[in-house]
Scaffold this motif. Structure first.
Motif, PDB file in Angstrom:
ATOM      1  N   PHE A  36      14.573  12.720   1.263  1.00  0.00           N
ATOM      2  CA  PHE A  36      15.234  13.044   2.630  1.00  0.00           C
ATOM      3  C   PHE A  36      14.196  13.167   3.575  1.00  0.00           C
ATOM      4  N   THR A  37      13.627  14.589   3.344  1.00  0.00           N
ATOM      5  CA  THR A  37      12.784  14.951   4.132  1.00  0.00           C
ATOM      6  C   THR A  37      11.313  14.354   4.273  1.00  0.00           C
ATOM      7  N   GLU A  38      10.812  13.608   3.117  1.00  0.00           N
ATOM      8  CA  GLU A  38       9.784  12.659   2.992  1.00  0.00           C
ATOM      9  C   GLU A  38       9.985  11.397   4.116  1.00  0.00           C
ATOM     10  N   ALA A  39      11.183  10.987   3.985  1.00  0.00           N
ATOM     11  CA  ALA A  39      11.495   9.940   4.798  1.00  0.00           C
ATOM     12  C   ALA A  39      11.708  10.296   6.104  1.00  0.00           C
ATOM     13  N   ALA A  40      12.266  11.439   6.394  1.00  0.00           N
ATOM     14  CA  ALA A  40      12.447  11.644   7.863  1.00  0.00           C
ATOM     15  C   ALA A  40      11.100  12.496   8.502  1.00  0.00           C
ATOM     16  N   LEU A  41      10.569  12.953   7.868  1.00  0.00           N
ATOM     17  CA  LEU A  41       9.352  13.846   8.418  1.00  0.00           C
ATOM     18  C   LEU A  41       8.072  13.042   8.301  1.00  0.00           C
ATOM     19  N   GLY A  42       7.916  12.052   7.315  1.00  0.00           N
ATOM     20  CA  GLY A  42       6.884  11.502   7.024  1.00  0.00           C
ATOM     21  C   GLY A  42       5.845  12.351   6.000  1.00  0.00           C
ATOM     22  N   GLY A  43       4.995  11.604   5.560  1.00  0.00           N
ATOM     23  CA  GLY A  43       3.756  12.224   4.846  1.00  0.00           C
ATOM     24  C   GLY A  43       3.078  11.233   3.963  1.00  0.00           C
ATOM     25  N   GLU A  44       2.449  11.824   2.794  1.00  0.00           N
ATOM     26  CA  GLU A  44       1.833  10.885   1.962  1.00  0.00           C
ATOM     27  C   GLU A  44       2.581  10.956   0.613  1.00  0.00           C
ATOM     28  N   ILE A  45       2.425   9.849  -0.209  1.00  0.00           N
ATOM     29  CA  ILE A  45       3.166   9.738  -1.235  1.00  0.00           C
ATOM     30  C   ILE A  45       2.276   9.112  -2.408  1.00  0.00           C
ATOM     31  N   LYS A  46       2.269   9.388  -3.604  1.00  0.00           N
ATOM     32  CA  LYS A  46       1.460   8.677  -4.775  1.00  0.00           C
ATOM     33  C   LYS A  46       2.250   7.606  -5.291  1.00  0.00           C
ATOM     34  N   VAL A  47       1.715   6.269  -5.468  1.00  0.00           N
ATOM     35  CA  VAL A  47       2.415   5.348  -6.083  1.00  0.00           C
ATOM     36  C   VAL A  47       1.737   4.905  -7.273  1.00  0.00           C
ATOM     37  N   PRO A  48       2.139   4.591  -8.337  1.00  0.00           N
ATOM     38  CA  PRO A  48       1.693   4.053  -9.578  1.00  0.00           C
ATOM     39  C   PRO A  48       1.251   2.745  -9.556  1.00  0.00           C
ATOM     40  N   THR A  49       0.218   2.352 -10.227  1.00  0.00           N
ATOM     41  CA  THR A  49      -0.112   1.018 -10.110  1.00  0.00           C
ATOM     42  C   THR A  49      -0.067   0.373 -11.753  1.00  0.00           C
ATOM     43  N   LEU A  50      -0.213  -0.685 -12.002  1.00  0.00           N
ATOM     44  CA  LEU A  50      -0.377  -1.251 -13.197  1.00  0.00           C
ATOM     45  C   LEU A  50      -1.596  -1.278 -13.978  1.00  0.00           C
ATOM     46  N   GLY A  51      -2.019  -0.464 -14.683  1.00  0.00           N
ATOM     47  CA  GLY A  51      -3.099  -0.313 -15.792  1.00  0.00           C
ATOM     48  C   GLY A  51      -4.270   0.453 -14.837  1.00  0.00           C
ATOM     49  N   GLY A  52      -3.984   0.953 -13.553  1.00  0.00           N
ATOM     50  CA  GLY A  52      -4.911   1.482 -12.799  1.00  0.00           C
ATOM     51  C   GLY A  52      -4.624   2.967 -12.315  1.00  0.00           C
ATOM     52  N   PRO A  53      -5.674   3.485 -11.717  1.00  0.00           N
ATOM     53  CA  PRO A  53      -5.049   4.934 -11.023  1.00  0.00           C
ATOM     54  C   PRO A  53      -4.097   4.742  -9.988  1.00  0.00           C
ATOM     55  N   ALA A  54      -3.270   5.913  -9.639  1.00  0.00           N
ATOM     56  CA  ALA A  54      -2.168   5.884  -8.562  1.00  0.00           C
ATOM     57  C   ALA A  54      -2.950   5.775  -7.293  1.00  0.00           C
ATOM     58  N   VAL A  55      -2.125   5.058  -6.094  1.00  0.00           N
ATOM     59  CA  VAL A  55      -2.760   4.822  -5.018  1.00  0.00           C
ATOM     60  C   VAL A  55      -1.835   5.744  -4.146  1.00  0.00           C
ATOM     61  N   THR A  56      -2.176   6.284  -2.789  1.00  0.00           N
ATOM     62  CA  THR A  56      -1.792   7.155  -2.006  1.00  0.00           C
ATOM     63  C   THR A  56      -1.400   6.363  -0.800  1.00  0.00           C
ATOM     64  N   LEU A  57      -0.129   6.289  -0.447  1.00  0.00           N
ATOM     65  CA  LEU A  57       0.249   5.670   0.893  1.00  0.00           C
ATOM     66  C   LEU A  57       0.806   6.486   1.760  1.00  0.00           C
ATOM     67  N   LYS A  58       0.648   6.341   3.122  1.00  0.00           N
ATOM     68  CA  LYS A  58       1.063   7.183   4.226  1.00  0.00           C
ATOM     69  C   LYS A  58       2.415   6.731   4.895  1.00  0.00           C
ATOM     70  N   LEU A  59       3.299   7.604   4.726  1.00  0.00           N
ATOM     71  CA  LEU A  59       4.823   7.183   4.891  1.00  0.00           C
ATOM     72  C   LEU A  59       5.063   7.825   6.324  1.00  0.00           C
ATOM     73  N   PRO A  60       5.424   6.827   7.246  1.00  0.00           N
ATOM     74  CA  PRO A  60       5.447   7.129   8.815  1.00  0.00           C
ATOM     75  C   PRO A  60       6.888   8.030   8.597  1.00  0.00           C
ATOM     76  N   ALA A  61       6.836   8.886   9.694  1.00  0.00           N
ATOM     77  CA  ALA A  61       8.051   9.728  10.027  1.00  0.00           C
ATOM     78  C   ALA A  61       9.327   8.771  10.391  1.00  0.00           C
ATOM     79  N   GLY A  62      10.548   8.958   9.819  1.00  0.00           N
ATOM     80  CA  GLY A  62      11.692   8.246  10.003  1.00  0.00           C
ATOM     81  C   GLY A  62      11.757   6.950   9.441  1.00  0.00           C
ATOM     82  N   THR A  63      10.984   6.855   8.289  1.00  0.00           N
ATOM     83  CA  THR A  63      11.060   5.813   7.315  1.00  0.00           C
ATOM     84  C   THR A  63      12.420   5.348   6.876  1.00  0.00           C
ATOM     85  N   PRO A  64      13.064   4.236   7.093  1.00  0.00           N
ATOM     86  CA  PRO A  64      14.568   3.885   6.718  1.00  0.00           C
ATOM     87  C   PRO A  64      14.389   3.671   5.129  1.00  0.00           C
TER      88      PRO A  64
END
Length: 398
Positions: free
Chosen positions: A305-333
């Motif tokens: 909830f805090t990541e969605a409300a305050l925003g931040g960076e999250i790591k996301v797995p990919t198929l057969g490759g390294p994880a990617v980092t996405l920037k999560l805007p504050a207030g993401t529903p």
């Protein structure tokens, strides 16, 4: 395919489908029957092998739109008694009266410069030529090469193999020249020329109205040769069921249920004819994390909830490759979809689709005392806000 086959065999009945069946219904019925009567599943069962050949023959005709159209036309034209000669050299299907010369583009008498009805000089002759002389030959000529049958098989791939492509072994059974007699049908390899058709493999018979139809020779079964000492393996037919394993390359980016055509990889042709084609139906296993939407891959990522409300960076797995980092805007529903470009499935041109990341706000099942105190304080700080106020206002307005 002989005239008799087109007129007398009910391929729709063989596959158990109605005459207005769609291509998908024909395909489904064939795959079910082919699996049931496949030689690999019925070793030594002659009746099952014959049934498998019958089903394959029906599918060869009905699965091809052009051949199916010709078959339906032949059945409609000849199925109720065929051509019946009428007065003055005129004839037609029962209940009709017309000049065959008009149909075939020439006078029946075959005057100077005018093709005879037997020559099918245009008009419906093109249709009849495709029906009655497919791979055949006229009197006095050698039987032409015959194209091998098409074969359909199935392969199951993992989700990753379907996305990246894979080379898989595929075992197939098809009709081929008998190895025991080298395709001659004779145990000693010395068959004799059929005296009935004089080696052509076909005989002509009168069809009424001044033209003739060509059928496979009944004495030699269309081979043009008769075995003095029939081969014990193929019973004199010169053909036997052959099994082979080949490595098949499945291209990257295939989807579940896709049908791939491999030219020339089907059953061997006869008398120097080209091989048939191999059709591979691909089944793709599901992945525990990733899904697919066209050329894009999908994944659902939980966030706090805090990541969605305050925003931040999250790591996301990919198929057969390294994880990617996405920037999560504050207030993401909850439910918002973000995009990681170039991390999806491989396209035909070698580029890759995207990875579609759906955000899912995770609600903790248990709270520590400290976390509960913090949430209580947050609830007091936001006590005057009602997240459902606009919902009720819209409901009243509607």
């Amino acid at each position: 395919m002989s005239t008799k086959d087109f007129i007398e065999k009910d391929y729709y009945k063989v596959l158990g489908v109605p005459k207005d069946a769609t291509e998908a219904e024909i395909k489904k019925a064939y795959r079910k029957l082919a699996r049931e009567y496949h030689p690999d599943a019925n070793k030594g069962d002659v009746k099952a092998e014959e049934r498998f050949k019958e089903v394959s023959e029906a599918n060869d005709v009905l699965a091809d739109p052009k051949r199916r159209k010709e078959y339906d036309e032949a059945r409609a034209l000849f199925g109720n008694g065929g051509f019946r000669p009428g007065a003055g050299g005129r004839g037609g299907p029962a209940g009709f009266n017309f000049d065959l010369g008009d149909l075939f583009g020439g006078a029946q008498g075959g005057g100077a410069g005018a093709p005879g009805a037997g020559g099918f000089g245009g008009g419906l002759g093109d249709v009849f030529g495709g029906i009655f002389n497919r791979g055949g030959a006229g009197p006095g000529t050698r039987t032409q090469p015959r194209r091998g049958q098409d074969i359909e098989s199935e392969v199951t791939l993992s989700f990753t193999e379907a996305v990246d492509g894979a080379t898989v072994p595929l075992r197939m059974s098809s009709s081929a020249a008998c190895k025991a007699c080298s395709g001659t049908g004779d145990k000693n390899g010395t068959p004799r020329v059929c005296p009935t058709c004089v080696g052509t493999g076909q005989v002509s018979r009168g069809g009424g109205g001044g033209f003739s139809l060509t059928d496979p020779c009944a004495d030699c079964k269309g081979r043009g040769l008769i075995a003095e000492t029939p081969c014990e393996v193929c019973k004199g037919s010169g053909r036997a069921t052959s099994s082979r394993t080949m490595q098949v390359r499945i291209p990257a980016g295939v989807s579940d249920g896709q049908r791939i055509r491999l030219r020339g990889k089907g059953a061997p042709g006869e008398r120097g004819g080209p091989n048939g084609d191999l059709y591979v139906v691909v089944n793709v296993d599901k992945h525990p994390v990733f899904g697919r939407k066209g050329d894009n891959l999908t994944v659902t990522v939980p966030v706090s909830f805090t990541e969605a409300a305050l925003g931040g960076e999250i790591k996301v797995p990919t198929l057969g490759g390294p994880a990617v980092t996405l920037k999560l805007p504050a207030g993401t529903p909850n439910g918002r979809t973000m995009r990681a470009r170039g991390r999806g499935a491989t396209r035909k041109d070698g580029t890759r689709g995207d990875l579609l990341v759906t955000i899912e706000v995770a609600v903790p099942g248990e709270l520590s005392d400290k976390a509960r105190e913090a949430l209580e304080a947050y609830r007091e700080a936001t006590a005057g806000e009602d997240p459902r106020a606009e919902l009720f206002q819209a409901a009243k307005g509607a």
